[in-house]
Design a protein around this motif. Structure first.
Motif, PDB file in Angstrom:
ATOM      1  N   PRO A   5      12.407 -18.575  30.132  1.00 17.72           N
ATOM      2  CA  PRO A   5      13.744 -17.963  30.233  1.00 17.72           C
ATOM      3  C   PRO A   5      14.788 -18.692  29.383  1.00 17.72           C
ATOM      4  O   PRO A   5      15.666 -18.041  28.802  1.00 17.72           O
ATOM      5  N   SER A   6      14.669 -20.006  29.304  1.00 19.19           N
ATOM      6  CA  SER A   6      15.653 -20.773  28.538  1.00 19.19           C
ATOM      7  C   SER A   6      15.542 -20.533  27.037  1.00 19.19           C
ATOM      8  O   SER A   6      16.458 -20.859  26.277  1.00 19.19           O
ATOM      9  N   GLU A   7      14.405 -19.963  26.615  1.00 18.99           N
ATOM     10  CA  GLU A   7      14.186 -19.734  25.181  1.00 18.99           C
ATOM     11  C   GLU A   7      14.592 -18.334  24.737  1.00 18.99           C
ATOM     12  O   GLU A   7      14.638 -18.055  23.530  1.00 18.99           O
ATOM     13  N   LEU A   8      14.907 -17.469  25.684  1.00 17.57           N
ATOM     14  CA  LEU A   8      15.256 -16.097  25.326  1.00 17.57           C
ATOM     15  C   LEU A   8      16.477 -15.999  24.404  1.00 17.57           C
ATOM     16  O   LEU A   8      16.504 -15.146  23.507  1.00 17.57           O
ATOM     17  N   PRO A   9      17.522 -16.838  24.581  1.00 17.06           N
ATOM     18  CA  PRO A   9      18.661 -16.762  23.650  1.00 17.06           C
ATOM     19  C   PRO A   9      18.270 -16.994  22.198  1.00 17.06           C
ATOM     20  O   PRO A   9      18.993 -16.568  21.286  1.00 17.06           O
ATOM     21  N   LEU A  10      17.151 -17.670  21.978  1.00 20.33           N
ATOM     22  CA  LEU A  10      16.701 -17.894  20.603  1.00 20.33           C
ATOM     23  C   LEU A  10      16.401 -16.572  19.891  1.00 20.33           C
ATOM     24  O   LEU A  10      16.525 -16.475  18.668  1.00 20.33           O
ATOM     25  N   LEU A  11      16.005 -15.567  20.664  1.00 16.35           N
ATOM     26  CA  LEU A  11      15.684 -14.273  20.047  1.00 16.35           C
ATOM     27  C   LEU A  11      16.934 -13.605  19.474  1.00 16.35           C
ATOM     28  O   LEU A  11      16.858 -12.895  18.470  1.00 16.35           O
ATOM     29  N   VAL A  12      18.071 -13.823  20.114  1.00 16.49           N
ATOM     30  CA  VAL A  12      19.330 -13.296  19.571  1.00 16.49           C
ATOM     31  C   VAL A  12      19.616 -13.951  18.233  1.00 16.49           C
ATOM     32  O   VAL A  12      19.996 -13.289  17.257  1.00 16.49           O
ATOM     33  N   ALA A  13      19.418 -15.268  18.165  1.00 14.02           N
ATOM     34  CA  ALA A  13      19.626 -15.981  16.912  1.00 14.02           C
ATOM     35  C   ALA A  13      18.674 -15.477  15.838  1.00 14.02           C
ATOM     36  O   ALA A  13      19.061 -15.290  14.675  1.00 14.02           O
ATOM     37  N   LEU A  14      17.426 -15.243  16.223  1.00 12.57           N
ATOM     38  CA  LEU A  14      16.445 -14.767  15.248  1.00 12.57           C
ATOM     39  C   LEU A  14      16.823 -13.389  14.712  1.00 12.57           C
ATOM     40  O   LEU A  14      16.689 -13.125  13.507  1.00 12.57           O
ATOM     41  N   ASP A  15      17.301 -12.526  15.583  1.00 15.36           N
ATOM     42  CA  ASP A  15      17.705 -11.189  15.144  1.00 15.36           C
ATOM     43  C   ASP A  15      18.797 -11.265  14.089  1.00 15.36           C
ATOM     44  O   ASP A  15      18.737 -10.584  13.050  1.00 15.36           O
ATOM     45  N   VAL A  16      19.787 -12.084  14.306  1.00 12.06           N
ATOM     46  CA  VAL A  16      20.889 -12.222  13.342  1.00 12.06           C
ATOM     47  C   VAL A  16      20.395 -12.894  12.058  1.00 12.06           C
ATOM     48  O   VAL A  16      20.774 -12.499  10.950  1.00 12.06           O
ATOM     49  N   LEU A  17      19.536 -13.895  12.189  1.00 13.24           N
ATOM     50  CA  LEU A  17      18.988 -14.556  10.997  1.00 13.24           C
ATOM     51  C   LEU A  17      18.198 -13.579  10.133  1.00 13.24           C
ATOM     52  O   LEU A  17      18.311 -13.596   8.899  1.00 13.24           O
ATOM     53  N   LEU A  18      17.423 -12.732  10.768  1.00  8.28           N
ATOM     54  CA  LEU A  18      16.631 -11.763  10.013  1.00  8.28           C
ATOM     55  C   LEU A  18      17.516 -10.714   9.351  1.00  8.28           C
ATOM     56  O   LEU A  18      17.176 -10.170   8.302  1.00  8.28           O
ATOM     57  N   GLU A  19      18.637 -10.424   9.965  1.00  5.35           N
ATOM     58  CA  GLU A  19      19.547  -9.449   9.366  1.00  5.35           C
ATOM     59  C   GLU A  19      20.336 -10.045   8.211  1.00  5.35           C
ATOM     60  O   GLU A  19      20.538  -9.392   7.187  1.00  5.35           O
ATOM     61  N   GLU A  20      20.779 -11.287   8.364  1.00  6.75           N
ATOM     62  CA  GLU A  20      21.609 -11.928   7.344  1.00  6.75           C
ATOM     63  C   GLU A  20      20.790 -12.614   6.264  1.00  6.75           C
ATOM     64  O   GLU A  20      21.222 -12.708   5.115  1.00  6.75           O
ATOM     65  N   CYS A  21      19.619 -13.162   6.640  1.00  8.78           N
ATOM     66  CA  CYS A  21      18.793 -13.961   5.712  1.00  8.78           C
ATOM     67  C   CYS A  21      19.620 -15.077   5.070  1.00  8.78           C
ATOM     68  O   CYS A  21      19.445 -15.420   3.895  1.00  8.78           O
ATOM     69  N   ASN A  22      20.509 -15.624   5.851  1.00  8.16           N
ATOM     70  CA  ASN A  22      21.391 -16.695   5.378  1.00  8.16           C
ATOM     71  C   ASN A  22      21.887 -17.456   6.605  1.00  8.16           C
ATOM     72  O   ASN A  22      22.521 -16.861   7.492  1.00  8.16           O
ATOM     73  N   VAL A  23      21.579 -18.753   6.673  1.00 17.08           N
ATOM     74  CA  VAL A  23      21.924 -19.541   7.850  1.00 17.08           C
ATOM     75  C   VAL A  23      23.433 -19.650   8.028  1.00 17.08           C
ATOM     76  O   VAL A  23      23.950 -19.542   9.152  1.00 17.08           O
ATOM     77  N   THR A  24      24.164 -19.814   6.944  1.00 19.36           N
ATOM     78  CA  THR A  24      25.614 -19.975   7.046  1.00 19.36           C
ATOM     79  C   THR A  24      26.271 -18.729   7.617  1.00 19.36           C
ATOM     80  O   THR A  24      27.081 -18.793   8.550  1.00 19.36           O
ATOM     81  N   ARG A  25      25.913 -17.558   7.061  1.00 12.45           N
ATOM     82  CA  ARG A  25      26.513 -16.308   7.550  1.00 12.45           C
ATOM     83  C   ARG A  25      26.075 -16.018   8.981  1.00 12.45           C
ATOM     84  O   ARG A  25      26.871 -15.547   9.807  1.00 12.45           O
ATOM     85  N   ALA A  26      24.815 -16.279   9.283  1.00 14.50           N
ATOM     86  CA  ALA A  26      24.327 -16.038  10.637  1.00 14.50           C
ATOM     87  C   ALA A  26      25.043 -16.933  11.647  1.00 14.50           C
ATOM     88  O   ALA A  26      25.405 -16.501  12.741  1.00 14.50           O
ATOM     89  N   ALA A  27      25.262 -18.202  11.274  1.00 16.86           N
ATOM     90  CA  ALA A  27      25.960 -19.131  12.165  1.00 16.86           C
ATOM     91  C   ALA A  27      27.378 -18.653  12.435  1.00 16.86           C
ATOM     92  O   ALA A  27      27.886 -18.753  13.565  1.00 16.86           O
ATOM     93  N   SER A  28      28.024 -18.124  11.394  1.00 13.49           N
ATOM     94  CA  SER A  28      29.384 -17.611  11.559  1.00 13.49           C
ATOM     95  C   SER A  28      29.405 -16.435  12.534  1.00 13.49           C
ATOM     96  O   SER A  28      30.284 -16.348  13.401  1.00 13.49           O
ATOM     97  N   ARG A  29      28.444 -15.536  12.427  1.00 18.39           N
ATOM     98  CA  ARG A  29      28.390 -14.384  13.333  1.00 18.39           C
ATOM     99  C   ARG A  29      28.106 -14.806  14.766  1.00 18.39           C
ATOM    100  O   ARG A  29      28.595 -14.182  15.715  1.00 18.39           O
ATOM    101  N   LEU A  30      27.292 -15.847  14.920  1.00 16.72           N
ATOM    102  CA  LEU A  30      26.907 -16.302  16.258  1.00 16.72           C
ATOM    103  C   LEU A  30      27.905 -17.287  16.854  1.00 16.72           C
ATOM    104  O   LEU A  30      27.754 -17.727  17.994  1.00 16.72           O
TER     105      LEU A  30
END
Length: 317
Positions: A5-30
Motif C-alpha cells: 500500500p505504501s508503494e501505490l503513490p509511486l504509480l502516480v509518479a510513474l504515470d506523470v513521468l511516462l507522460e512527460e519523459c522529463n524528470v524536471t517537468r514531471a517534478a514540477s507537475r507533482l
C-alpha cells in the motif's frame, strides 16, 4: 510482483513521468523536488526490474522502455478509475475528460464503425480520449472480459449476445456484392448462375474458404466459386481494386470500402444481418459509457451511399 500500500503513490509518479519523459517537468507537475522524484524513479526501477525510462540519444529528456510503453495505457486507465471513486458521476465532457474505450467486434463491424467513430472522437481534440478495437473471437468468454474490464462494448449479431448483458439494436443490414469500379462484367446485377460462376474472395480470420453464405447457397442447391480468403477487411479493398474478384458483404461494410468499388444487388435473398451492441449492467449508468453508446448509435446510422453502382440501385435497410 505485489505492491505494498505504501508503494501505490509511486504509480502516480510513474504515470506523470511516462507522460512527460522529463524528470524536471514531471517534478514540477507533482509539486516535488527533482531529487525526490529521481529517488522515486529509482524505487520504481527496483520494483519492476526494468529501467522504465532511459536517457534519450538526442540528449533531451528520456524515452520509455518497451516494458514501460506496455504499461502506460493500463496505468493511465487504472488511475483514472481510482480518481473517479471519490466523486459522484457528474457527467462526461469529451472535450476534456480522460477515457479509454475497448470495443470488441468482428472484422465487419470494426470496419463499419471504426472510421466514423474515430472521426467523431478526433473532432473533440482531446488526446486523453482513446479507442481500442479488438477482433471478436467466438471462443472467448465475453462475460469474463466485461467483468475483468477488458472490453466496454461488444458488437455482435443479436443471437450471440449473452442474456445477462444489456443490449441495444445497432443496425439491420442487407448483404450485397461488391466489385471494383470498371469491372469487365459491367454494373448490372448478375443472375444466380453468373453470380456462382464469378471468382469470389471472402473475409475469414481463420482462413476458411466457406461461410454462412455458402451454407445458404447449398440449401438452394448451388455453390459459388471462392478462390481466396483474406484475414482482415483492411486487406480486402486492395485485393478488390487490383483484381476482378468480387465479394459479398454486409452493406455497411461494403460502403466502408470507399469510392473505388461498386455495390451490386444479389440475385437471391439472404437473411438480414442484425447487429447489436451489448454492455455490462455495471456500466449502464456510467456517464462516459452512456456517451459512448449514443455516439455508436449515431455512427451506425451514418450510412452514406457514395459508391452505389450507377446502373443498378442497391436497396439497404
Amino acid at each position: 510482483m505485489t505492491l505494498k500500500p505504501s508503494e501505490l503513490p509511486l504509480l502516480v509518479a510513474l504515470d506523470v513521468l511516462l507522460e512527460e519523459c522529463n524528470v524536471t517537468r514531471a517534478a514540477s507537475r507533482l509539486h516535488v523536488s527533482q531529487p525526490a522524484l529521481s529517488a522515486q524513479l529509482a524505487k520504481l526501477r527496483r520494483l519492476f526490474g526494468d529501467p522504465l525510462l532511459v536517457p534519450s540519444e538526442t540528449g533531451r529528456g528520456m524515452v520509455p522502455t518497451p516494458r514501460a510503453e506496455s504499461m502506460a495505457g493500463v496505468l493511465r486507465d487504472a488511475l483514472a478509475r481510482l480518481t473517479a471513486i471519490h466523486r459522484p458521476d457528474q457527467g462526461f465532457d469529451p472535450r476534456r475528460d480522460a477515457a479509454t474505450f475497448h470495443i470488441r467486434g468482428n472484422d465487419s463491424a470494426n470496419a463499419m464503425l471504426a472510421p466514423l467513430l474515430l472521426q467523431r472522437l478526433h473532432a473533440f481534440h482531446n488526446p486523453s480520449l482513446r479507442l481500442a478495437f479488438r477482433i471478436d473471437d467466438e471462443n472467448a468468454d465475453a462475460l469474463a472480459q466485461f467483468e475483468q474490464g477488458e472490453i466496454d462494448i461488444l458488437v455482435a449479431p443479436e443471437e450471440r449476445i449473452p442474456a445477462s448483458l444489456k443490449a441495444r439494436s445497432l443496425v439491420t443490414d442487407q448483404f450485397a456484392m461488391i466489385q471494383r469500379k470498371g469491372h469487365p462484367r459491367g454494373c448490372d446485377a448478375p443472375d444466380l448462375d453468373a453470380y456462382c460462376a464469378l471468382a469470389h474472395v471472402m473475409v475469414s480470420p481463420s482462413g476458411h474458404l466457406h461461410g454462412g453464405i455458402d451454407r445458404h447457397l447449398k440449401s438452394l442447391g448451388r455453390q459459388r466459386h471462392i478462390v481466396a480468403s483474406v484475414a482482415y477487411a483492411g486487406l480486402l479493398s486492395e485485393v478488390l481494386v487490383t483484381t476482378d474478384l468480387v465479394c459479398t458483404l454486409p452493406g455497411s461494410m461494403a460502403r466502408a470500402m470507399g469510392p473505388d468499388v461498386d455495390i451490386i444487388a444479389l440475385p437471391f435473398a439472404l437473411p438480414s444481418l442484425r447487429l447489436s451492441m451489448a454492455w455490462h449492467v455495471r456500466a449502464d449508468k456510467q456517464a462516459s459509457h452512456q456517451w459512448l453508446r449514443e455516439i455508436l448509435m449515431a455512427v451506425a446510422h451514418e450510412r452514406p451511399d457514395t459508391n452505389l453502382c450507377q446502373n443498378k440501385a442497391y436497396r439497404h435497410a
